[in-house]
Structures are given as structure tokens and as C-alpha cells.
Design a protein around this motif. Structure first.
Motif, mmCIF file in Angstrom:
data_model
loop_
_atom_site.group_PDB
_atom_site.id
_atom_site.type_symbol
_atom_site.label_atom_id
_atom_site.label_comp_id
_atom_site.label_asym_id
_atom_site.label_seq_id
_atom_site.Cartn_x
_atom_site.Cartn_y
_atom_site.Cartn_z
ATOM 1 N N LEU A 105 0.918 -1.184 -0.165
ATOM 2 C CA LEU A 105 -0.067 0.052 -0.082
ATOM 3 C C LEU A 105 0.727 1.481 0.161
ATOM 4 N N GLU A 106 1.907 1.108 0.809
ATOM 5 C CA GLU A 106 2.846 2.382 0.759
ATOM 6 C C GLU A 106 3.381 2.611 -0.411
ATOM 7 N N GLY A 107 3.965 1.630 -1.115
ATOM 8 C CA GLY A 107 4.482 1.440 -2.527
ATOM 9 C C GLY A 107 3.650 2.137 -3.591
ATOM 10 N N LYS A 108 2.192 1.732 -3.612
ATOM 11 C CA LYS A 108 1.178 2.249 -4.428
ATOM 12 C C LYS A 108 0.981 3.992 -4.223
ATOM 13 N N LYS A 109 1.026 4.165 -2.789
ATOM 14 C CA LYS A 109 0.921 5.356 -2.363
ATOM 15 C C LYS A 109 1.850 6.696 -2.782
ATOM 16 N N GLY A 110 3.038 5.830 -2.763
ATOM 17 C CA GLY A 110 4.288 6.640 -3.189
ATOM 18 C C GLY A 110 4.544 6.917 -4.672
ATOM 19 N N GLU A 111 3.998 5.739 -5.364
ATOM 20 C CA GLU A 111 3.919 5.842 -6.873
ATOM 21 C C GLU A 111 2.998 6.981 -7.101
ATOM 22 N N GLU A 112 1.690 6.935 -6.458
ATOM 23 C CA GLU A 112 0.952 8.170 -6.895
ATOM 24 C C GLU A 112 1.280 9.470 -6.542
#
Length: 160
Positions: A105-112
């Protein structure tokens, strides 16, 4: 990458864990880079490893996200129950799976947000299970107040 399984778990012996605790600069407190999570339920009475955190297995499902966040800076996290045959290994797996989920989830948030986080330079956290659980631990270290708190011989003298 698939979810961790029982075959992926690593165990630590009571001797190795006690050595880590006793040789620490912070002894008798836990070293700053180590957490011990005791997942016994009502069988938690009769003592516990000094400095351990009690998270009953019956509460682990909803406490897992908080536990992952709380222990994120620890290099080593050791789980145990009374025998470390079911609850301890199961708790370690739940923790690892929740950790993986939250990191995703953190990885997706960081990408966004355009700032993809890297683990650069940070050691991968070791998640271990105490071989033989508290039952084996207390057989050898129950009376040792440097390693065990609130130990009651009469509860353990005839085994688990």
C-alpha cells in the motif's frame, strides 16, 4: 512474490536468544533493535520473557497493522507462544503477511505521489519464532530474573 508460508519461517533457540539478551549493552532490557512478541492467550500467566510484548493470538488479527507500524524499526522480531508449534508460527506468518500488505500500500501511495520509496540502505527485518516456545524457555531460564519476569515455579514445575 507469493505470501510467506510455514516453510519460510526461521527459528531461534532459547540459548541464542538468551545470549543476545545478556550480551546486549542495554541488558537486562531488550536491545533497541529487538522485539519479542508473546502471543499466548490465557496461558500467559506464570511468567514471560523480560521486555516482551504481550499480544494475545485472539487479538492479533485486528492488532497486526498496529504491530507492524510499531515494530517497523526493529531489526529482529521474535514471536512465541507456549510451545511455538501453532500460535507462535501462525502469528509470525500473519505479521509477515500484514507487513507485506502494508508495504504494498505504501509503495502504491508513493507511486501516486511521485516519490517511489526505496528500501535503500535499510536492513530487511528478520522475523523469527522461538523454538520450543515459553515452555522450553522457562525450563532453563525461568528462575533467571535477568531473562524472565514474574516466573512462578509452581505453575511450570510439572510441565505444560
Amino acid at each position: 512474490m507469493s505470501d510467506p508460508t510455514l516453510a519460510d519461517l526461521t527459528y531461534v533457540t532459547r540459548e541464542d536468544l538468551s545470549k543476545t539478551l545478556l550480551e546486549s549493552d542495554s541488558a537486562p532490557s531488550l536491545p533497541a533493535n529487538l522485539a519479542i512478541v508473546d502471543v499466548r492467550d490465557s496461558d500467559h500467566i506464570g511468567g514471560h520473557i523480560r521486555g516482551s510484548t504481550w499480544v494475545p493470538s485472539s487479538e492479533l488479527d485486528y492488532k497486526a497493522p498496529e504491530l507492524v507500524r510499531t515494530l517497523k524499526d526493529k531489526e529482529v522480531v521474535v514471536f512465541h507462544c507456549v510451545l511455538s508449534q501453532q500460535r507462535g508460527p501462525s502469528a509470525a506468518l500473519r505479521y509477515l503477511r500484514e507487513k507485506k500488505r502494508l508495504e504494498g500500500l505504501e509503495g502504491k501511495k508513493g507511486e501516486e505521489e511521485g516519490n517511489g520509496k526505496e528500501k535503500g540502505g535499510k536492513k530487511e527485518q528478520k522475523v523469527l519464532v522461538l523454538k520450543g516456545g515459553f515452555s522450553e524457555w522457562q525450563e532453563k531460564y525461568g528462575p533467571d530474573k535477568r531473562l524472565t519476569e514474574a516466573w512462578q515455579k509452581d505453575i511450570w514445575e510439572f510441565g505444560y
